[in-house]
Design a protein around this motif. Structure first.
Motif, short mmCIF file in Angstrom:
data_model
loop_
_atom_site.label_atom_id
_atom_site.label_comp_id
_atom_site.label_asym_id
_atom_site.label_seq_id
_atom_site.Cartn_x
_atom_site.Cartn_y
_atom_site.Cartn_z
N SER A 1 3.51 6.70 -7.63
CA SER A 1 3.94 6.47 -6.24
C SER A 1 2.84 5.78 -5.45
O SER A 1 1.69 6.22 -5.43
N ARG A 2 3.21 4.71 -4.74
CA ARG A 2 2.24 4.00 -3.89
C ARG A 2 1.75 4.91 -2.77
O ARG A 2 0.58 4.89 -2.41
N VAL A 3 2.67 5.68 -2.18
CA VAL A 3 2.29 6.54 -1.07
C VAL A 3 1.33 7.63 -1.54
O VAL A 3 0.33 7.93 -0.87
N THR B 1 0.81 -1.22 0.00
CA THR B 1 0.00 0.00 0.00
C THR B 1 0.85 1.27 0.00
O THR B 1 0.53 2.24 -0.68
N TYR B 2 1.92 1.26 0.74
CA TYR B 2 2.83 2.41 0.81
C TYR B 2 4.19 2.08 0.19
O TYR B 2 5.19 2.73 0.50
N LYS C 1 -6.31 1.99 2.57
CA LYS C 1 -6.81 3.23 1.99
C LYS C 1 -6.68 3.31 0.47
O LYS C 1 -7.04 4.29 -0.13
N SER C 2 -6.11 2.33 -0.17
CA SER C 2 -6.02 2.39 -1.63
C SER C 2 -6.15 0.99 -2.20
O SER C 2 -6.22 0.01 -1.49
N GLN D 1 -0.74 7.44 -4.02
CA GLN D 1 -2.04 6.78 -4.25
C GLN D 1 -2.76 6.52 -2.92
O GLN D 1 -3.97 6.71 -2.80
N ALA D 2 -1.99 6.08 -1.93
CA ALA D 2 -2.61 5.74 -0.64
C ALA D 2 -3.08 6.99 0.10
O ALA D 2 -4.13 6.96 0.75
N LEU D 3 -2.31 8.06 0.00
CA LEU D 3 -2.67 9.28 0.73
C LEU D 3 -3.70 10.13 -0.01
O LEU D 3 -4.27 11.06 0.58
N LYS E 1 -6.66 9.84 -0.74
CA LYS E 1 -8.00 9.94 -0.17
C LYS E 1 -8.07 10.79 1.08
O LYS E 1 -9.15 11.17 1.52
N GLU E 2 -6.92 11.07 1.67
CA GLU E 2 -6.98 11.85 2.92
C GLU E 2 -6.37 13.23 2.77
O GLU E 2 -6.28 13.98 3.75
N ARG F 1 5.03 -4.04 -10.62
CA ARG F 1 6.00 -3.35 -11.47
C ARG F 1 6.63 -4.32 -12.48
O ARG F 1 6.85 -3.96 -13.63
#
Lengths: 302, 302
Positions: free
Chosen positions: B292-294, A213-214, A246-247, B296-298, B300-301, A293
C-alpha cells in the motif's frame, strides 16, 4: 481524444534518485523514451550542480542527443544563469527549443526551494521568460505544492490560480499543476480546475503533475482527463519523487498512465511494453526496482 | 454520500500470502480491523484446507472472535460441505450470519477454480444459497474474471451480466464484480455497469472488487463510485492477490481507498492511521512490506 504525455523521467526522475548515472546512460534513456513513442521528453535541468549533482552534465547530455523527428526536449531552467547555459547549448545540430521554470504556490516552499517569496519569484522569472521568448523558445511553468505543502497544510485553490495567472501573464505557454507531496484526491482536482475556470484560465493552458505517494495519482489524472485536460506529466518507471515527500514513492509512472489510456482508447502513440523494458533496464542501473505496478506486472513477460 | 468498505484482508488477503499465521494473530487482526471502524469484515473461508491451508483454522478463528456491535463477519463457503461447516460454527455467542459464494464469469476459470462449467456452477450454488437463506443468512456472490481472464482474454460484459443475474436469481443479496487479474480500466468499468443497468440489475445490488496489479484499482473504484456504487471491496495493507495474476501486487489496499474517500468527504467511519498501523504490524508477521502506498507513506509518522 488524444493525450500528450509530458515525460519527466530524465529530469524530475533522475534528479531525485540517489544514483548518479553516466551521461551515455542518460542519452540512451532519452533515446529509448523517444523510440517508445513519447513526443515530449524533459531531458535535463540547468539548476546549479551544487544543488542537483545528478544533472551536472546537462550541456554534455544535450550536445550528445540526436533529436528524433517530432519530439521536443524541454529543459528546466531555474533562473537567468540557467537560461544562459541553456541558450549556449547545442541540442543535436540545433539549439534548445523549450524551457520550463519551476514556481511555488506556497511561501514555505518558495523560501526553501527558491530562496524567494511567492511575490519575488515573479521578479526572478520575468527576465527569464522575456529573454526565452525573444529567443523563440516555448516556456512551460510548473506550479508546485498546488494542493498542500508539508509546512502550511492545505493550499487554497484561489492562491494557486493567482500564481498561475501571474506566470501566464509573463508569457508562459502552459502551466503544470503539481501535487508535489501527493496528498490530493479527485475532489481537490475538481476544485482546483473549477477555480482556474472561474479565474478565466482555459483548461487548454493546463497540464497536471501528480505524485503517487498516497496512491492517488491515477485517480487524480482520470479526474483531470474527464474535465478535458490533455497534457499529463509522468515519469517512466515511476522514478524520482519529491525529496520533501514522506516516502520514496514519487511520480506517476508513465506505464501505469499508458495502461489506463490504452484501456480508455485514448491515443498516445506510446508503446507500454517498450517503456516497461526500458524501466527494467534502468532499475538495474539505479539499484532499485521500479515502483510502477505495470512494470512489476509485465516484468515476467518481457 | 456514504460508502461501505467490504474488508477482505483476513480471507482474500491471507489466503494468498505464503505465510500461515497462528489463529490468535488472525483474531487480533480481525479485532483491530473492527476497532479501526470497518463494519464488514470477511473473516475466513470454509474452502477445504487441502486447497487453502492458510485458512484451515476457520472454525477455531470464528469461535474465538468477540463480534463488535454493528459489525458483520461474512465467511466464504465454496459448496454445501463448506456451508455445513459454517452452520456448525459459533461466532461469538451466536452463529454465522453472512456467507459469500465465489462464482466465475469464464469457462476457463470455472474449470480451474471450481472444477465446473459456468452453467454447472449454478447447480452447485443453488442448494447452498437455498439452505443459507432458510437458515436466515445473507448471501453475497463474487463474480470473478469480470473483465478478462488469463486464458480467454477479454470477457464480454453481457456474459458477466448473465452470470450475475443467475446468481441473484438464486437469492443472493449482492454481487461483487471482480477484476481478478487487475487488467481493467475505467472504460471497462463503465461498460460493465452499463450492461448491468441494461440487463435490469440495479446498481444497489452491486459491489466492486478491484486488484491493483496494473495500478488501476483506485481509478476504477472512482469510476464505479461516480456511477453510484456504494460498496467497495478492499484489503487492509493490500495483502493477498490472485495466484493467477502475473505479479505479487494484489487487492486494492483499504488505506489507499480510505485516503481517497476521506479526501472526497465520503463517510466511511474508518480511521486510516489505525489501519496503517495494523498493516505495519502485520507486515512484520507476513515477512514482506505492505504494497500500500499510504502505508508506506505513513510508516514514518506512525
Amino acid at each position: 481524444m488524444k493525450v500528450t504525455i509530458y515525460e519527466v523521467g530524465p529530469r524530475d526522475g533522475l534528479q531525485n534518485e540517489a544514483a548518479i548515472l553516466p551521461v551515455e546512460v542518460k542519452a540512451e534513456f532519452v533515446r529509448r523514451l523517444a523510440e517508445a513513442g513519447l513526443t515530449v521528453i524533459e531531458a535535463t535541468s540547468f539548476v546549479h550542480p551544487k544543488w542537483v549533482p545528478q544533472l551536472a552534465d546537462a550541456a554534455e547530455l544535450l550536445a550528445g542527443l540526436s533529436p528524433a523527428p517530432g519530439v521536443r526536449y524541454p529543459v528546466l531552467v531555474p533562473n537567468e544563469r540557467g537560461l544562459d547555459r541553456a541558450l549556449e547549448c547545442a541540442l543535436g545540430t540545433g539549439g534548445v527549443t523549450d524551457i520550463a521554470i519551476f514556481g511555488s504556490a506556497t511561501e514555505s516552499f518558495a523560501r526553501r526551494n527558491l530562496n524567494r517569496t511567492v511575490e519575488s519569484q515573479f521578479d526572478m522569472f520575468a527576465p527569464v521568460v522575456e529573454r526565452a521568448l525573444a529567443n523563440g523558445l516555448r516556456v512551460r511553468a510548473y506550479v508546485s505544492m498546488c494542493f498542500a505543502d508539508p509546512w502550511e497544510g492545505p493550499v487554497a485553490p484561489e492562491r494557486v490560480v493567482e500564481v498561475g495567472r501571474r506566470l501566464l501573464g509573463l508569457g508562459c505557454a502552459e502551466l503544470s499543476l503539481g501535487d508535489t507531496i501527493g496528498v490530493g484526491t479527485p475532489g481537490h482536482v475538481e476544485a482546483l480546475l473549477d477555480a482556474f475556470e472561474a479565474g478565466g484560465v482555459g483548461l487548454d493552458r493546463l497540464a497536471v503533475h501528480f505524485h503517487d505517494t498516497y496512491g492517488q495519482a491515477l485517480a487524480n489524472t482520470l479526474t483531470a482527463l474527464r474535465r478535458g485536460i490533455t497534457v499529463v506529466d509522468a515519469s517512466t518507471g515511476g522514478i524520482g519523487g519529491c525529496p520533501y515527500a514522506k516516502s520514496a514513492t514519487g511520480n506517476l509512472a508513465t506505464e501505469d498512465l499508458v495502461w489506463m489510456l490504452d484501456g480508455l482508447g485514448i491515443e498516445t502513440g506510446v508503446d507500454v511494453r517498450s517503456l516497461a523494458a526500458t524501466s527494467l533496464w534502468l532499475a538495474d542501473l539505479l539499484g532499485r526496482p521500479s515502483p510502477s505496478r505495470v512494470v512489476q506486472a509485465l516484468a515476467k513477460e518481457i
